[in-house]
Write an enzyme that holds these catalytic residues in place. Structure first.
Site, PDB file in Angstrom:
ATOM      1  N   SER A 192       1.047  -1.299  -0.044  1.00 40.98           N
ATOM      2  CA  SER A 192       0.025   0.054   0.138  1.00 40.98           C
ATOM      3  C   SER A 192       0.881   1.284   0.024  1.00 40.98           C
ATOM      4  CB  SER A 192      -0.908  -0.153   1.316  1.00 40.98           C
ATOM      5  OG  SER A 192      -1.304   1.184   1.564  1.00 40.98           O
ATOM      6  N   TYR A 210      -1.256  -0.441  10.489  1.00 40.82           N
ATOM      7  CA  TYR A 210      -1.760  -0.867   8.783  1.00 40.82           C
ATOM      8  C   TYR A 210      -0.628  -0.274   8.076  1.00 40.82           C
ATOM      9  CZ  TYR A 210      -3.780  -1.173   4.363  1.00 40.82           C
ATOM     10  OH  TYR A 210      -4.055  -1.342   3.055  1.00 40.82           O
TER      11      TYR A 210
HETATM   12  P1  NDP Z   1     -11.756  -5.723   0.412  1.00 39.54           P
HETATM   13  O1  NDP Z   1     -12.225  -5.368   2.030  1.00 39.54           O
HETATM   14  O2  NDP Z   1     -12.940  -5.609  -0.321  1.00 39.54           O
HETATM   15  O3  NDP Z   1     -11.144  -7.468   0.454  1.00 39.54           O
HETATM   16  C1  NDP Z   1     -10.273  -7.853   1.437  1.00 39.54           C
HETATM   17  C2  NDP Z   1     -10.312  -9.403   1.351  1.00 39.54           C
HETATM   18  O4  NDP Z   1      -9.352  -9.981   2.299  1.00 39.54           O
HETATM   19  C3  NDP Z   1     -11.490 -10.091   1.211  1.00 39.54           C
HETATM   20  O5  NDP Z   1     -11.887 -10.984   0.417  1.00 39.54           O
HETATM   21  C4  NDP Z   1     -11.380 -10.809   2.758  1.00 39.54           C
HETATM   22  O6  NDP Z   1     -11.982 -11.999   2.538  1.00 39.54           O
HETATM   23  C5  NDP Z   1      -9.995 -11.122   2.699  1.00 39.54           C
HETATM   24  N1  NDP Z   1      -9.584 -11.387   4.059  1.00 39.54           N
HETATM   25  C6  NDP Z   1      -9.384 -10.487   5.148  1.00 39.54           C
HETATM   26  N2  NDP Z   1      -8.869 -11.188   6.407  1.00 39.54           N
HETATM   27  C7  NDP Z   1      -8.732 -12.313   5.838  1.00 39.54           C
HETATM   28  C8  NDP Z   1      -8.284 -13.569   6.569  1.00 39.54           C
HETATM   29  N3  NDP Z   1      -7.965 -13.471   7.880  1.00 39.54           N
HETATM   30  N4  NDP Z   1      -8.150 -14.514   5.864  1.00 39.54           N
HETATM   31  C9  NDP Z   1      -8.384 -14.858   4.730  1.00 39.54           C
HETATM   32  N5  NDP Z   1      -8.982 -13.822   3.874  1.00 39.54           N
HETATM   33  C10 NDP Z   1      -9.021 -12.312   4.546  1.00 39.54           C
HETATM   34  O7  NDP Z   1     -10.486  -4.922   0.491  1.00 39.54           O
HETATM   35  P2  NDP Z   1      -9.433  -4.622  -0.843  1.00 39.54           P
HETATM   36  O8  NDP Z   1      -9.959  -5.492  -1.856  1.00 39.54           O
HETATM   37  O9  NDP Z   1      -9.368  -3.026  -1.027  1.00 39.54           O
HETATM   38  O10 NDP Z   1      -8.100  -5.125  -0.200  1.00 39.54           O
HETATM   39  C11 NDP Z   1      -7.350  -6.120  -0.650  1.00 39.54           C
HETATM   40  C12 NDP Z   1      -5.870  -6.053  -0.325  1.00 39.54           C
HETATM   41  O11 NDP Z   1      -5.257  -4.751  -0.754  1.00 39.54           O
HETATM   42  C13 NDP Z   1      -5.455  -5.811   1.135  1.00 39.54           C
HETATM   43  O12 NDP Z   1      -4.368  -6.404   1.656  1.00 39.54           O
HETATM   44  C14 NDP Z   1      -5.468  -4.286   1.496  1.00 39.54           C
HETATM   45  O13 NDP Z   1      -4.746  -3.752   2.489  1.00 39.54           O
HETATM   46  C15 NDP Z   1      -4.664  -3.700   0.268  1.00 39.54           C
HETATM   47  N6  NDP Z   1      -5.003  -2.165  -0.096  1.00 39.54           N
HETATM   48  C16 NDP Z   1      -6.535  -1.730  -0.209  1.00 39.54           C
HETATM   49  C17 NDP Z   1      -6.375  -0.385  -0.740  1.00 39.54           C
HETATM   50  C18 NDP Z   1      -7.762   0.116  -0.787  1.00 39.54           C
HETATM   51  O14 NDP Z   1      -7.529   1.607  -1.053  1.00 39.54           O
HETATM   52  N7  NDP Z   1      -8.691  -0.409  -1.358  1.00 39.54           N
HETATM   53  C19 NDP Z   1      -5.241   0.292  -0.880  1.00 39.54           C
HETATM   54  C20 NDP Z   1      -3.949  -0.414  -0.881  1.00 39.54           C
HETATM   55  C21 NDP Z   1      -3.907  -1.629  -0.549  1.00 39.54           C
HETATM   56  P3  NDP Z   1     -13.041 -12.788   3.954  1.00 39.54           P
HETATM   57  O15 NDP Z   1     -13.530 -11.655   4.776  1.00 39.54           O
HETATM   58  O16 NDP Z   1     -14.033 -13.373   3.051  1.00 39.54           O
HETATM   59  O17 NDP Z   1     -12.093 -13.580   4.533  1.00 39.54           O
HETATM   60  C1  8X3 Z   2      -5.142   1.553   1.607  1.00 37.79           C
HETATM   61  C2  8X3 Z   2      -4.951   2.836   1.157  1.00 37.79           C
HETATM   62  O1  8X3 Z   2      -4.718   5.480   1.557  1.00 37.79           O
HETATM   63  O2  8X3 Z   2      -6.218   4.155   2.865  1.00 37.79           O
HETATM   64  O3  8X3 Z   2      -3.863   0.921   1.813  1.00 37.79           O
HETATM   65  O4  8X3 Z   2      -3.865   3.983   3.238  1.00 37.79           O
HETATM   66  S1  8X3 Z   2      -4.832   4.264   2.179  1.00 37.79           S
END
Ligand code: NDP
Ligand code: 8X3
Length: 251
Positions: free
Chosen positions: A138, A151
């Site tokens: 991120s 985070y």
């Molecule tokens: P979402 O919340 O839409 O998706 C997160 C996914 O992670 C879900 O499918 C969830 O599935 C899974 N997950 C969470 N905890 C667990 C666990 N303990 N075991 C297995 N699966 C798990 O978020 P995003 O798609 O946005 O995020 C995906 C990744 O991208 C993350 O690592 C996040 O930190 C990163 N990210 C997101 C950004 C954003 O602004 N959206 C920006 C930068 C990075 P389930 O609950 O079914 O287990």
């Molecule tokens: C998620 C993006 O800007 O909320 O990783 O940290 S931000």
């Protein structure tokens, strides 16, 4: 037929990546905790490509090892691992955060990612030329902001772990990338605010965040680069997001 294992495929980037790789004919191994969402994805995508879904909590190292070591031959060798499962919790300042929320982020974003990587490495090394590990970092791993605390620190781990993996995998052909997105509209903020739909909508309102499909496109690009190319870190933000000035405490 190349195959990809995606953690956190039940939502956001992971789900969009499953759809993108399916479009290109890849076999899919999709994991996440929510069985009903995995079932829906399987129903949708198995008409296009072979799909294996596994309900899995990445924090459970025994379950991760058992699931990955038991993958059917039809889905092997593995071409790409997308370490996507992750979350942010507690947007409040550190001094107001419950310790449990810090532990959940460390257990998921660090320990979970390490669990899956450790179990998957032997499978990637069997088909190493052009194989990839794509880790979801991120912008928060590089740039500090209030409420980012554990985070952001967990995503800094993802960056350094990715770089260190590259050192160890030199000569094997396996690529490693830290893909570092900025603001993207998924369920991420709903999770971060523990279900506050209005807070989530307010964050994205009036601007143009990245969409899950934008990140899925980057993941597919990274996984299909010519095998002699490794992108170490790919940071991607919406045009309408940038850094801000230093904060100053004044009398
Ligand atoms: P979402 O919340 O839409 O998706 C997160 C996914 O992670 C879900 O499918 C969830 O599935 C899974 N997950 C969470 N905890 C667990 C666990 N303990 N075991 C297995 N699966 C798990 O978020 P995003 O798609 O946005 O995020 C995906 C990744 O991208 C993350 O690592 C996040 O930190 C990163 N990210 C997101 C950004 C954003 O602004 N959206 C920006 C930068 C990075 P389930 O609950 O079914 O287990
Ligand atoms: C998620 C993006 O800007 O909320 O990783 O940290 S931000």
């Amino acid at each position: 037929m190349p195959s990809v294992l995606i953690t956190g495929a039940t939502s956001g980037f992971g789900k969009a990546a499953a759809q993108r790789f399916a479009k290109a004919g890849w076999s899919l191994i999709l994991t996440g905790r929510r069985q009903e969402r995995l079932d829906a994805l399987e129903k949708e995508l198995s008409q296009q490509v072979p799909v294996l879904t596994i309900a899995l909590d990445v924090r459970d190292s025994d379950a991760v090892t058992a699931a990955i070591s038991g993958l059917p031959e039809a889905f092997l060798p593995l071409t790409c691992l997308i370490n996507n499962a992750g979350l942010a919790l507690a947007p409040e300042p550190s001094q107001k955060v419950a310790l449990e929320d810090w532990h959940t982020m460390i257990d998921t974003n660090i320990t979970g990612l390490v669990n899956v990587t450790h179990a998957t490495l032997p499978l990637l090394l069997k088909n190493s030329e052009g194989a990839s590990i794509l880790n979801l970092g991120s912008v928060a791993g590089q740039w500090p902001y209030p409420g980012g605390h554990v985070y952001g620190a967990s995503k800094a781990f993802v960056q350094q772990f990715s770089y260190n993996l590259r050192c160890d995998l030199l000569g094997t052909g396996v690529r490693v990338t830290d893909l570092a997105p900025g603001m993207a509209e998924t369920e991420f903020t709903l999770v971060r605010t523990k279900g506050n739909q209005e807070a989530s909508e307010a964050l994205y309102r009036g601007t143009t965040p990245l969409q899950a499909e934008d990140i899925a496109e980057q993941l597919f690009y990274l996984a299909t680069l010519p095998p002699h190319i490794n992108i170490n870190r790919l940071e991607i933000m919406p045009v309408r997001q940038a850094w801000s000035a230093f904060a100053i405490d004044r009398d």
